[in-house]
Design a protein around this motif. Structure first.
Motif, PDB file in Angstrom:
ATOM      1  N   THR A   1      80.573  93.369  79.497  1.00  0.00           N
ATOM      2  CA  THR A   1      81.087  94.731  79.353  1.00  0.00           C
ATOM      3  C   THR A   1      82.281  94.965  80.264  1.00  0.00           C
ATOM      4  O   THR A   1      83.123  95.810  79.974  1.00  0.00           O
ATOM      5  CB  THR A   1      80.000  95.777  79.684  1.00  0.00           C
ATOM      6  OG1 THR A   1      79.672  95.713  81.078  1.00  0.00           O
ATOM      7  CG2 THR A   1      78.750  95.566  78.865  1.00  0.00           C
TER       8      THR A   1
ATOM      9  N   GLY B   1      74.205 104.865  83.799  1.00  0.00           N
ATOM     10  CA  GLY B   1      75.237 104.162  83.049  1.00  0.00           C
ATOM     11  C   GLY B   1      76.412 105.058  82.692  1.00  0.00           C
ATOM     12  O   GLY B   1      77.572 104.638  82.750  1.00  0.00           O
TER      13      GLY B   1
ATOM     14  N   TRP C   1      78.430 105.360  86.037  1.00  0.00           N
ATOM     15  CA  TRP C   1      78.933 104.133  86.659  1.00  0.00           C
ATOM     16  C   TRP C   1      80.026 103.456  85.840  1.00  0.00           C
ATOM     17  O   TRP C   1      81.070 103.063  86.383  1.00  0.00           O
ATOM     18  CB  TRP C   1      77.772 103.167  86.864  1.00  0.00           C
ATOM     19  CG  TRP C   1      78.165 101.841  87.427  1.00  0.00           C
ATOM     20  CD1 TRP C   1      78.310 100.664  86.759  1.00  0.00           C
ATOM     21  CD2 TRP C   1      78.491 101.552  88.796  1.00  0.00           C
ATOM     22  NE1 TRP C   1      78.689  99.656  87.609  1.00  0.00           N
ATOM     23  CE2 TRP C   1      78.807 100.176  88.865  1.00  0.00           C
ATOM     24  CE3 TRP C   1      78.544 102.321  89.956  1.00  0.00           C
ATOM     25  CZ2 TRP C   1      79.169  99.557  90.061  1.00  0.00           C
ATOM     26  CZ3 TRP C   1      78.901 101.698  91.142  1.00  0.00           C
ATOM     27  CH2 TRP C   1      79.207 100.345  91.193  1.00  0.00           C
ATOM     28  N   ILE C   2      79.832 103.304  84.549  1.00  0.00           N
ATOM     29  CA  ILE C   2      80.789 102.551  83.729  1.00  0.00           C
ATOM     30  C   ILE C   2      82.167 103.217  83.679  1.00  0.00           C
ATOM     31  O   ILE C   2      83.194 102.526  83.819  1.00  0.00           O
ATOM     32  CB  ILE C   2      80.231 102.328  82.311  1.00  0.00           C
ATOM     33  CG1 ILE C   2      79.013 101.389  82.375  1.00  0.00           C
ATOM     34  CG2 ILE C   2      81.286 101.754  81.387  1.00  0.00           C
ATOM     35  CD1 ILE C   2      79.316 100.016  82.966  1.00  0.00           C
TER      36      ILE C   2
ATOM     37  N   TYR D   1      70.504 102.601  79.207  1.00  0.00           N
ATOM     38  CA  TYR D   1      71.647 102.325  80.084  1.00  0.00           C
ATOM     39  C   TYR D   1      72.914 102.071  79.266  1.00  0.00           C
ATOM     40  O   TYR D   1      73.990 102.620  79.589  1.00  0.00           O
ATOM     41  CB  TYR D   1      71.336 101.120  80.968  1.00  0.00           C
ATOM     42  CG  TYR D   1      72.428 100.825  81.972  1.00  0.00           C
ATOM     43  CD1 TYR D   1      72.498 101.508  83.174  1.00  0.00           C
ATOM     44  CD2 TYR D   1      73.416  99.878  81.689  1.00  0.00           C
ATOM     45  CE1 TYR D   1      73.512 101.248  84.084  1.00  0.00           C
ATOM     46  CE2 TYR D   1      74.432  99.615  82.594  1.00  0.00           C
ATOM     47  CZ  TYR D   1      74.470 100.300  83.792  1.00  0.00           C
ATOM     48  OH  TYR D   1      75.488 100.043  84.680  1.00  0.00           O
ATOM     49  N   GLN D   2      72.817 101.262  78.212  1.00  0.00           N
ATOM     50  CA  GLN D   2      74.006 100.919  77.441  1.00  0.00           C
ATOM     51  C   GLN D   2      74.539 102.096  76.633  1.00  0.00           C
ATOM     52  O   GLN D   2      75.754 102.289  76.536  1.00  0.00           O
ATOM     53  CB  GLN D   2      73.712  99.734  76.521  1.00  0.00           C
ATOM     54  CG  GLN D   2      73.389  98.444  77.258  1.00  0.00           C
ATOM     55  CD  GLN D   2      74.482  98.034  78.210  1.00  0.00           C
ATOM     56  OE1 GLN D   2      75.667  98.239  77.944  1.00  0.00           O
ATOM     57  NE2 GLN D   2      74.110  97.435  79.333  1.00  0.00           N
TER      58      GLN D   2
ATOM     59  N   SER E   1      76.230 104.308  78.961  1.00  0.00           N
ATOM     60  CA  SER E   1      77.531 103.739  79.302  1.00  0.00           C
ATOM     61  C   SER E   1      78.571 104.048  78.227  1.00  0.00           C
ATOM     62  O   SER E   1      79.696 104.465  78.534  1.00  0.00           O
ATOM     63  CB  SER E   1      77.410 102.221  79.468  1.00  0.00           C
ATOM     64  OG  SER E   1      76.503 101.892  80.490  1.00  0.00           O
TER      65      SER E   1
END
Length: 462
Positions: free
Chosen positions: A25, A275, A278-279, A401-402, A405
């Motif tokens: 990622t 996520g 953070w991302i 999480y994904q 994100s």
């Protein structure tokens, strides 16, 4: 039967898997400016190099978890690596936008098979020994954000000294190594009877993809445009149909009753918001370093190494001890508060700023927050499910999480574009846009801290 010594070799492969699927990622971050020039991406659709991977990854994780439960985790682990290898080859050879995004989708599909099966294998190997399980989860957890940050550094090295396709080719020898080693060290796993809900997988993936597409496109076509609201409505309909289908099927992709397990829903919400905060931080921090401070690819990646070191130390050394002393709930809340503080600090970046003053201290505060919040929210989400649904629980938490994100980056892309991030060469406008993204991500992290404090339960002994 896996011997005691081979369990730790197996854990090494499991941690490597987590490191790689998350690294994929982030490794493209430094390469994005070169890819934009070579492949013809626009400023608005450049984020789809990231989102194509994450939407496929997040949207198919539930199917990946179900496949691990039905056909055996080791088999799906190996299959996922083979698919990731193929997608990496396509993405590296791409000569245009469409082929590049197709390769990223295939990579994401491979990661969606790898991640839940890896976590299921970890629980199979260490679930019967609580102390060893805590160590295993700490190493596994450290591999995720470390992979995300290390990917930026490795992407810088490969882009600077080779070329951007190597950010994809690097996966190929690693995948071959894992495929050779897996039969020797991994337990075979237990296959179970049941059916696959392929329509459910299609609905959830389409719904998530439509939601991300609508948010990414909104700055270009307008938030009040019919296209924006029609696509959002389609996303809602697809996701609602998915939930309704899961409630009525005998063998659903997601057994909805699993969310009644104490702490599971709250821990997944924390992972979602973690996520989402953070991302966008690493995505726009990398663009700030290159497009405002003028760093080339390698120095830009190297500038984020201190975050990697702190995250690994925090997750492996600090987080387990802090959780044992203060409990998972307190650490999730404290970690999200620190992440919000670091992001708020980053919002003060300047057009004529410097790494030492504008980036390093704030990024370290954010990294410490990530290292404290990730492990306890992950452990709570996985530990809440019964063993026979380990693949499903790991699929759900990875999905949380994904998807967080993808949606977080999509939302912050809209915020940054609205504040001027699309004006290449205009350093004040770019800085304003990136600052707005950091501010928005700080709000997400702060909301996560508040919701974790309200929804996560204290341990029974507290």
């Amino acid at each position: 039967m896996v011997t005691a010594s081979r369990r730790w070799w197996a854990l090494g492969l499991i941690a490597l898997a987590q490191f790689m699927v998350i690294m994929d990622t982030s490794i493209i971050g430094v390469a994005l400016p070169r890819m934009r020039e070579d492949l013809g991406f626009s400023a608005d659709n450049l984020s789809w190099v990231f989102n194509a991977y994450v939407v496929a990854f997040g949207g198919l994780l539930l199917l990946g978890g179900r496949l691990a439960d039905l056909f055996g985790a080791r088999r799906m682990f190996a299959t996922g690596w083979a698919v990731l290898l193929a997608g990496s080859l396509v993405a590296g050879l791409a000569g245009g936008v469409a082929v590049e995004l197709a390769g990223r989708v295939v990579q994401g599909a491979g990661a969606a098979l790898i991640a839940p099966s890896a976590l299921t294998l970890l629980m199979t190997l260490f679930g019967g020994a609580p102390r060893e399980l805590a160590k295993a989860l700490a190493l596994y957890g450290a591999a995720a954000p470390a992979g995300g940050t290390a990917g930026v550094f490795l992407g810088g090295v490969l882009t600077q000294y080779l070329s951007w396709p190597w950010v994809f080719y690097v996966n190929i020898p690693i995948a071959v190594l894992v495929l050779v080693a897996t039969p020797a060290v991994m337990p075979a796993g237990v296959a179970r009877t049941g059916s696959l809900d392929l329509l459910g997988a299609l609905l959830v993936t389409a719904g998530l993809g439509a939601a991300v597409f609508a948010v990414v496109r909104a700055p270009e076509v307008g938030w009040g445009a019919a296209e924006t609201w029609l696509v959002l409505a389609a996303a809602v309909v697809a996701l609602a149909a998915f939930v309704a289908r899961q409630a009525t099927r005998r063998d659903p992709l997601v057994r909805l009753a699993i969310f009644r397990a104490p702490g599971l829903a709250a821990a997944n919400l924390a992972q979602f918001l973690l996520g989402a905060a953070w991302i966008p931080m690493w995505f726009y921090l990398n663009l700030y370093l290159q497009q405002v401070l003028g760093y080339s690819a390698f120095p830009s990646g190297a500038a984020l190494l201190p975050m990697t070191v702190l995250i690994m130390a925090g997750m492996i050394v600090v987080a387990p001890r802090a959780i044992a002393r203060f409990g998972p709930r307190a650490m999730v809340v404290a970690g999200l508060v620190l992440l919000a503080a670091g992001l708020a600090w980053l919002a003060f970046v300047r057009p004529a700023g410097s790494f030492a003053a504008d980036v390093l201290p704030a990024s370290l505060v954010a990294a410490l927050g990530m290292s404290l919040a990730f492990i306890p929210s992950l452990g709570t989400a996985i530990g809440a499910a019964p063993p026979e649904e380990g693949g499903l629980a790991s699929g759900i938490v990875n999905t949380s999480y994904q998807v967080g994100s993808a949606l977080g980056l999509a939302a912050m892309t809209a915020v940054a574009a609205g504040a001027g991030a699309g004006r290449l060469g205009d350093l004040p406008a770019l800085t304003n846009g990136y600052s707005a993204a950091f501010t928005g991500a700080a709000v997400i992290a702060a909301a996560g801290a508040l919701l974790a404090a309200l929804t996560l339960r204290k341990p029974a002994s507290a």
